[in-house]
Each structure stands twice: as C-alpha cells, then as structure tokens.
Write a protein that holds these residues in place. Structure first.
Motif, PDB file in Angstrom:
ATOM      1  N   SER A  11      38.981  47.519  48.747  1.00 18.02           N
ATOM      2  CA  SER A  11      37.969  47.565  47.697  1.00 18.02           C
ATOM      3  C   SER A  11      38.253  48.624  46.640  1.00 18.02           C
ATOM      4  O   SER A  11      37.433  48.826  45.744  1.00 18.02           O
ATOM      5  N   LEU A  12      39.368  49.294  46.710  1.00 15.66           N
ATOM      6  CA  LEU A  12      39.667  50.376  45.769  1.00 15.66           C
ATOM      7  C   LEU A  12      39.665  49.945  44.301  1.00 15.66           C
ATOM      8  O   LEU A  12      39.195  50.716  43.456  1.00 15.66           O
ATOM      9  N   GLY A  50      34.155  46.439  32.644  1.00 14.81           N
ATOM     10  CA  GLY A  50      34.805  47.192  33.713  1.00 14.81           C
ATOM     11  C   GLY A  50      34.748  46.475  35.051  1.00 14.81           C
ATOM     12  O   GLY A  50      35.727  46.439  35.797  1.00 14.81           O
ATOM     13  N   GLY A  51      33.584  45.905  35.362  1.00 13.64           N
ATOM     14  CA  GLY A  51      33.445  45.165  36.614  1.00 13.64           C
ATOM     15  C   GLY A  51      34.304  43.917  36.639  1.00 13.64           C
ATOM     16  O   GLY A  51      34.929  43.598  37.650  1.00 13.64           O
ATOM     17  N   GLY A  52      34.352  43.225  35.511  1.00 10.86           N
ATOM     18  CA  GLY A  52      35.214  42.041  35.423  1.00 10.86           C
ATOM     19  C   GLY A  52      36.676  42.389  35.589  1.00 10.86           C
ATOM     20  O   GLY A  52      37.431  41.681  36.269  1.00 10.86           O
ATOM     21  N   TRP A  53      37.068  43.493  34.985  1.00 14.71           N
ATOM     22  CA  TRP A  53      38.461  43.947  35.108  1.00 14.71           C
ATOM     23  C   TRP A  53      38.769  44.354  36.542  1.00 14.71           C
ATOM     24  O   TRP A  53      39.850  44.085  37.068  1.00 14.71           O
ATOM     25  N   GLY A  54      37.806  44.993  37.207  1.00 19.31           N
ATOM     26  CA  GLY A  54      37.976  45.383  38.603  1.00 19.31           C
ATOM     27  C   GLY A  54      38.078  44.180  39.527  1.00 19.31           C
ATOM     28  O   GLY A  54      38.895  44.155  40.448  1.00 19.31           O
ATOM     29  N   VAL A  55      37.267  43.157  39.284  1.00 22.25           N
ATOM     30  CA  VAL A  55      37.338  41.927  40.086  1.00 22.25           C
ATOM     31  C   VAL A  55      38.677  41.243  39.869  1.00 22.25           C
ATOM     32  O   VAL A  55      39.298  40.751  40.816  1.00 22.25           O
ATOM     33  N   PHE A  56      39.129  41.206  38.614  1.00 18.80           N
ATOM     34  CA  PHE A  56      40.446  40.635  38.319  1.00 18.80           C
ATOM     35  C   PHE A  56      41.537  41.369  39.092  1.00 18.80           C
ATOM     36  O   PHE A  56      42.404  40.746  39.710  1.00 18.80           O
ATOM     37  N   LEU A  58      41.203  43.105  41.808  1.00 15.09           N
ATOM     38  CA  LEU A  58      41.016  42.862  43.231  1.00 15.09           C
ATOM     39  C   LEU A  58      41.615  41.510  43.626  1.00 15.09           C
ATOM     40  O   LEU A  58      42.316  41.397  44.645  1.00 15.09           O
ATOM     41  N   LEU A  59      41.356  40.491  42.831  1.00 15.75           N
ATOM     42  CA  LEU A  59      41.822  39.145  43.170  1.00 15.75           C
ATOM     43  C   LEU A  59      43.315  38.945  42.922  1.00 15.75           C
ATOM     44  O   LEU A  59      43.994  38.306  43.719  1.00 15.75           O
ATOM     45  N   LYS A  60      43.817  39.479  41.815  1.00 17.80           N
ATOM     46  CA  LYS A  60      45.226  39.280  41.458  1.00 17.80           C
ATOM     47  C   LYS A  60      46.156  40.331  42.053  1.00 17.80           C
ATOM     48  O   LYS A  60      47.357  40.128  42.120  1.00 17.80           O
ATOM     49  N   GLY A  61      45.611  41.501  42.423  1.00 22.35           N
ATOM     50  CA  GLY A  61      46.439  42.548  42.971  1.00 22.35           C
ATOM     51  C   GLY A  61      47.154  43.381  41.931  1.00 22.35           C
ATOM     52  O   GLY A  61      48.052  44.152  42.241  1.00 22.35           O
ATOM     53  N   ARG A  62      46.754  43.238  40.675  1.00 22.49           N
ATOM     54  CA  ARG A  62      47.346  44.018  39.587  1.00 22.49           C
ATOM     55  C   ARG A  62      46.303  44.189  38.490  1.00 22.49           C
ATOM     56  O   ARG A  62      45.358  43.433  38.410  1.00 22.49           O
ATOM     57  N   TRP A  63      46.501  45.170  37.635  1.00 21.30           N
ATOM     58  CA  TRP A  63      45.530  45.458  36.588  1.00 21.30           C
ATOM     59  C   TRP A  63      45.814  44.734  35.295  1.00 21.30           C
ATOM     60  O   TRP A  63      44.931  44.556  34.466  1.00 21.30           O
ATOM     61  N   VAL A  64      47.053  44.340  35.074  1.00 15.55           N
ATOM     62  CA  VAL A  64      47.419  43.682  33.821  1.00 15.55           C
ATOM     63  C   VAL A  64      47.931  42.303  34.109  1.00 15.55           C
ATOM     64  O   VAL A  64      48.638  42.040  35.018  1.00 15.55           O
TER      65      VAL A  64
END
Length: 64
Positions: A11-12, A50-56, A58-64
């Motif tokens: 969950s990080l 921010g929450g949408g980016w965090g969920v992305f 979490l699901l994709k395993g990357r920030w970009v």
C-alpha cells in the motif's frame, strides 16, 4: 506479522500519494491562486489528482 508488513508495503504508493502528493498539490494550487474546476475546493481536486495517481501507481507498479 509478515502478512501485515506485506500489506503495508503493498500500500506504499497510496500512503505516499495521500501523505505527500495531496498536500503538495493542494498548497501548490493555493500558492499559484489556481481555482479548482467545477466549484470544487482545492483539497478535493488534490485528493482526486493525487489519489488517482496513487491508485495508478498501485495497479501498474510504476509512477509514470
């Protein structure tokens, strides 16, 4: 105990998004005097971004 640590580690991205990104986006919008769309507050907009980016992340395993 191991299961708890794995859950926290998994969950990080969400923890980082809500603990760091949301306040930074909110304060940045306020400092730049950017109004939020659709009559929302800057905090609500920051939570959505921010929450949408965090969920992305979490699901994709990357920030970009």
């Amino acid at each position: 105990m191991e299961r708890l640590l794995k859950t926290i580690a998994g969950s990080l991205p969400l923890i980082f998004a809500f603990a760091f990104l949301v306040p930074v986006i909110d304060q940045g919008m306020q400092a730049a005097q950017v109004s939020a769309p659709f009559g929302l507050t800057t905090l609500t907009t920051a939570i959505l971004i921010g929450g949408g980016w965090g969920v992305f992340a979490l699901l994709k395993g990357r920030w970009v």
